[in-house]
Design an enzyme around this catalytic site. Structure first.
Site, mmCIF file in Angstrom:
data_model
loop_
_atom_site.group_PDB
_atom_site.id
_atom_site.type_symbol
_atom_site.label_atom_id
_atom_site.label_comp_id
_atom_site.label_asym_id
_atom_site.label_seq_id
_atom_site.Cartn_x
_atom_site.Cartn_y
_atom_site.Cartn_z
ATOM 1 N N HIS A 26 0.841 -1.197 0.000
ATOM 2 C CA HIS A 26 0.000 0.000 0.000
ATOM 3 C C HIS A 26 0.873 1.243 0.000
ATOM 4 O O HIS A 26 1.440 1.630 1.027
ATOM 5 C CB HIS A 26 -0.930 0.027 1.215
ATOM 6 C CG HIS A 26 -1.968 1.103 1.141
ATOM 7 N ND1 HIS A 26 -3.283 0.852 0.815
ATOM 8 C CD2 HIS A 26 -1.882 2.448 1.322
ATOM 9 C CE1 HIS A 26 -3.961 1.983 0.814
ATOM 10 N NE2 HIS A 26 -3.125 2.970 1.113
ATOM 11 N N HIS A 28 1.378 5.181 -2.573
ATOM 12 C CA HIS A 28 0.786 6.026 -3.608
ATOM 13 C C HIS A 28 1.878 6.766 -4.370
ATOM 14 O O HIS A 28 2.932 7.077 -3.811
ATOM 15 C CB HIS A 28 -0.148 7.078 -2.993
ATOM 16 C CG HIS A 28 -1.132 6.546 -2.003
ATOM 17 N ND1 HIS A 28 -2.307 5.935 -2.372
ATOM 18 C CD2 HIS A 28 -1.114 6.534 -0.644
ATOM 19 C CE1 HIS A 28 -2.973 5.578 -1.283
ATOM 20 N NE2 HIS A 28 -2.272 5.925 -0.224
ATOM 21 N N ARG A 118 -10.425 0.727 -5.815
ATOM 22 C CA ARG A 118 -10.529 1.267 -4.461
ATOM 23 C C ARG A 118 -11.695 2.242 -4.338
ATOM 24 O O ARG A 118 -11.947 3.042 -5.235
ATOM 25 C CB ARG A 118 -9.235 1.989 -4.084
ATOM 26 C CG ARG A 118 -9.146 2.350 -2.598
ATOM 27 C CD ARG A 118 -7.940 3.214 -2.320
ATOM 28 N NE ARG A 118 -7.624 3.273 -0.891
ATOM 29 C CZ ARG A 118 -6.995 4.285 -0.308
ATOM 30 N NH1 ARG A 118 -6.618 5.331 -1.018
ATOM 31 N NH2 ARG A 118 -6.738 4.267 0.989
ATOM 32 N N HIS A 175 -5.876 -0.106 6.156
ATOM 33 C CA HIS A 175 -5.455 0.532 7.403
ATOM 34 C C HIS A 175 -6.120 -0.045 8.654
ATOM 35 O O HIS A 175 -6.763 0.665 9.438
ATOM 36 C CB HIS A 175 -5.719 2.036 7.323
ATOM 37 C CG HIS A 175 -5.148 2.697 6.101
ATOM 38 N ND1 HIS A 175 -3.888 2.407 5.616
ATOM 39 C CD2 HIS A 175 -5.673 3.627 5.248
ATOM 40 C CE1 HIS A 175 -3.657 3.131 4.531
ATOM 41 N NE2 HIS A 175 -4.723 3.870 4.283
ATOM 42 N N ASP A 244 2.027 2.940 3.336
ATOM 43 C CA ASP A 244 1.191 4.123 3.123
ATOM 44 C C ASP A 244 2.027 5.338 2.731
ATOM 45 O O ASP A 244 1.582 6.479 2.855
ATOM 46 C CB ASP A 244 0.324 4.442 4.345
ATOM 47 C CG ASP A 244 -0.813 5.415 4.022
ATOM 48 O OD1 ASP A 244 -1.286 5.410 2.873
ATOM 49 O OD2 ASP A 244 -1.212 6.194 4.913
#
Length: 299
Positions: A26, A28, A118, A175, A244
């Site tokens: 995970h 970005h 998502r 999360h 993250d």
């Protein structure tokens, strides 16, 4: 000499080495070359694929799952580009789409390494999607073998229990499922997610401890351990770990990614299970090869 890592505090490496084939499931990519959705204030600087490579070198992961960020909306070009840049053999992606997406576009996304969609609805006012889109899109991507990834609040999970039970495809909760601390295990959403996990199709991402921790980095995010261990204990074969990065919710002080990686040792004390979380489980969920070598990151 101390090394600076973009969007990450500290410079030390994790205390424990990542196993060969370890996956950051995970993260970005933000890249100003691609279209924006909503306010440009949500952009994160120094969060390109090249920047992320430095983070990989620091924590030792070799495989990656790029999750389409909200600021880039439903134009998944940024995520497809990142998959190519980081290496298609060791990178997968999670897209954001609307119900009017064509079958041809879904096929193109699949060929580009996308394996899920998502729904980031934790703050609905800023979302690119809405709850009405979840079920029809889940029906369509199920045929591709994809999953739906959900960033919802605990209250939203509890309120949409019936919807979740109807979904035909694999479900992945972001999360730690965003259960409020310190009473995560007593929240109604814990029971909803636990029932879903009984069917063998529901996964949890062990990520984002700073999102709900009350003790924070100063307290070692210790209040997240009970819920993380509960998810692992329920189904150790259906949890994955994610950094993250670049931590878009933490603009002022970025977390220490070495500390976040080391936290996994508290959440998953057993080394064999930790290997499963980092290597075997993401290989199954995202379709990575089962075997790997230590040279995967050197292309």
């Amino acid at each position: 000499m101390d090394v600076s890592y973009p969007n990450s505090s500290g410079s030390r490496r994790p205390a424990s080495a990542a196993p060969a084939g370890a996956c950051d499931a995970h993260m970005h990519i933000y890249d100003g070359r691609f279209a924006l959705h909503g306010s440009p204030d949500a952009m994160v600087d120094k969060a390109t694929a090249s920047d992320y490579r430095l983070l990989q070198q620091r924590i030792g992961t070799q495989r990656t799952v790029v999750v389409q960020p909200r600021v880039h909306g439903t134009d998944n070009s940024v995520t497809l580009d990142a998959i190519r840049a980081l290496g298609p053999a060791r990178t997968r992606g999670v897209a954001v789409v609307h119900p009017d997406v064509s079958d041809a576009e879904l096929a193109r996304l699949h060929a580009g390494g996308i394996r899920g969609i998502r729904f980031t609805l934790y703050t609905p006012a800023n979302a690119a999607t809405d709850f009405s889109m979840v079920e029809p899109l889940a029906q369509r991507v199920h045929a591709l073998g994809w999953h739906v990834q959900l960033h919802w609040s605990a209250g939203q999970i509890a309120a949409h229990a019936d919807l979740l039970a109807r979904l035909p495809c694999t479900i992945v909760f972001d999360h730690l499922a965003r259960l409020p601390l310190p009473d995560a295990l007593s929240h109604p959403a814990f029971d909803v997610v636990s029932r879903l996990r009984d069917d063998g199709r529901t996964w949890i991402k062990l990520s984002g401890p700073y999102l709900d921790s009350r003790v924070g980095a100063a307290g070692g995010y210790a209040d997240t351990t009970a819920i993380a261990r509960a998810w692992v204990r329920q189904a150790p074969e259906r949890v994955v770990w994610g950094s993250d990065w670049p931590h878009p919710t933490e603009p002022a002080v970025k977390p220490d990614d070495a500390a976040l990686f080391d936290l996994l040792g508290q959440w998953v004390p057993d080394a064999a299970t930790r290997h499963r979380v980092l290597v075997d489980n993401p290989a199954l969920l995202y379709g990575f090869p089962e075997t790997t070598t230590k040279t995967e990151t050197t292309e």
